[in-house]
Design a protein around this motif. Sequence first.
Motif, PDB file in Angstrom:
ATOM      1  N   ALA A   1       0.899   5.256   3.649  1.00  0.00           N
ATOM      2  CA  ALA A   1       0.446   4.012   2.945  1.00  0.00           C
ATOM      3  C   ALA A   1      -1.071   4.234   2.873  1.00  0.00           C
ATOM      4  O   ALA A   1      -1.726   4.905   3.653  1.00  0.00           O
ATOM      5  CB  ALA A   1       0.859   2.833   3.810  1.00  0.00           C
TER       6      ALA A   1
ATOM      7  N   ASN B   1      -9.556  -0.741   2.191  1.00  0.00           N
ATOM      8  CA  ASN B   1      -9.588  -2.093   1.348  1.00  0.00           C
ATOM      9  C   ASN B   1     -10.984  -2.418   1.251  1.00  0.00           C
ATOM     10  O   ASN B   1     -12.223  -2.180   2.195  1.00  0.00           O
ATOM     11  CB  ASN B   1      -8.815  -3.143   2.533  1.00  0.00           C
TER      12      ASN B   1
ATOM     13  N   TYR C   1      -4.732   3.378   3.128  1.00  0.00           N
ATOM     14  CA  TYR C   1      -5.416   2.689   4.096  1.00  0.00           C
ATOM     15  C   TYR C   1      -6.783   2.323   3.912  1.00  0.00           C
ATOM     16  O   TYR C   1      -7.740   2.934   4.583  1.00  0.00           O
ATOM     17  CB  TYR C   1      -5.213   2.995   5.501  1.00  0.00           C
TER      18      TYR C   1
ATOM     19  N   THR D   1       1.284   1.467  -3.918  1.00  0.00           N
ATOM     20  CA  THR D   1       0.104   2.046  -4.689  1.00  0.00           C
ATOM     21  C   THR D   1      -0.325   3.405  -4.355  1.00  0.00           C
ATOM     22  O   THR D   1      -0.476   4.193  -5.327  1.00  0.00           O
ATOM     23  CB  THR D   1      -0.888   1.019  -4.222  1.00  0.00           C
TER      24      THR D   1
ATOM     25  N   GLN E   1       0.753  -1.135   0.123  1.00  0.00           N
ATOM     26  CA  GLN E   1      -0.075   0.043   0.084  1.00  0.00           C
ATOM     27  C   GLN E   1       0.810   1.284  -0.168  1.00  0.00           C
ATOM     28  O   GLN E   1       0.265   2.256  -0.250  1.00  0.00           O
ATOM     29  CB  GLN E   1      -0.950  -0.010   1.181  1.00  0.00           C
TER      30      GLN E   1
ATOM     31  N   ILE F   1      -5.847  -0.742  -6.714  1.00  0.00           N
ATOM     32  CA  ILE F   1      -5.115  -1.823  -5.787  1.00  0.00           C
ATOM     33  C   ILE F   1      -5.287  -3.290  -6.524  1.00  0.00           C
ATOM     34  O   ILE F   1      -4.402  -4.008  -6.696  1.00  0.00           O
ATOM     35  CB  ILE F   1      -5.902  -2.014  -4.462  1.00  0.00           C
TER      36      ILE F   1
END
Length: 367
Positions: free
Chosen positions: A275, A279, A277, A216, A213, A305
Motif C-alpha cells: 500500500a 498523506n 503510505y 491507488t 491505498q 490520491i
Amino acid sequence: MPTTGTTLDELRPGLVTLKSRSPVEKPGEQEQEYRYAHLLPTFSSDRYSPLVPYDHVDPGHRALSHPDPLAFLEGATSFEITPRFGTEVVGVNLAELNSTGRDQVALEVARRGVMVFRDQQDFIDRGPEFYRQWGQHFGRLHIHPTSGHPAGYPEIHLVYRDLKSNFNFELDDAVTTTVWHTDVSYELQPPGLTTFFLLAQPKSGGDTLFTSQVSTLKRLSPQFVAFLRTLKAVHSGVEQAEYSKAGRRGGTVRRDPVENIHPVVRRHPVTGEEALYVNRQFTRRIVGLKREESESILRFLYDHIDKSAENQARIKWRPNTVVLWDNRVTAHSAIVDFENTGEARHGARITPQAERPIPALEGLDLS
C-alpha cells in the motif's frame, strides 16, 4: 487516570446545548438532555512520556488458521460498497463478538480496507470502559497528544464540531476541507484497525471519504512502483501540535511532537498486500531527495490520491453506525459541509497501535 485542566463544565458554555427527543414524543413535548453528554470532549493538562516501542501481534494472523474466517458474518447481510474496497454489514452485533469473532473482523477489515456496521446501538451505549476493552484486543491503545477525550478516558479520541465550537484539526484557510490522511502516521507505530462512530450528527452531510491505498498503488506503472519502494519519508506531528499550542482545538499538547521515517510503500503483515503510505496531513518530505524532487513526487502522489474516485468510498452516516478501517492500507477525510446548519457532529475513535510500518522493499533502511 486523573484528569486535570479543562473540565466538561468549563467547556459547556462553548458547546451547543445538545438535546435528544424520544421517537414517540411529539414536537413541543419535553426534551431530554443530551444522551452522550458524558462523552463530550475535555482537554486535560496531564503530561505523557514519549511512547516506547512494543511488540505487536496482529489478531488477523489467528483468523487465517480458522476453518471459516467469515464465520462472524453468519446470518448477516453484507454487500460490497465498491468492487475494490469496502463492505457494509447489517445483522452483526459487534459488542457480542467473542475473541475469535474479533480476530475474524480484523482479518476481513484488512482485506476490505473499511467495513461499515449498521444498527450498533448496543456497542455505542456500552460506554468508554467497553470501548477500551474492545480496542485493546487489536493493539496498544493510542493516547492522542492534542485531542479531546471523555473525562477520565484519554484513550478515546473525540471529534467535535458545532456552530460555535470546533475541536478538530482543520485548516480554515484552505479552499476545501478534504484532507486525506492516515491517523497519527507520525508515530513510530501508527494505528492498525481503527473503530469510529458518531454520537451526534447533522441530518445530512458530515460524511467520511475513504480511499484504498492498495488500489491507488496498483494504478501506477510497475517501473514507478519499483522506484517508490526504494523511498522513505518523514511523517511529522509538529504542525498538529503547533495548531493546538496556538490555542485552537482545546490548546493542549500532552506529549512532545515526534517525527518518524516510514517507507513510502508498506506491506501489510497479515495479507501481504502493498500500500502507498503517504498523506497530505502528516508526510513532509522524502528522505535523501532534494527539496524540489521530493515536492514533485509527493505532489504527484497526493494529486493521484485526490483524483482517484474509482478507488474511493463515501460513507454516509446513519444513527448507530460503527465504521472499522485499517489505517495501514487506507486514507480518509471528513467532509465538513454542515458548518452553517447549527448542528453538531460528535464522534469517538478507538485507536490501537500496530507494528512499525514494514517496507515493501525488504531490507530498506529506515534510519
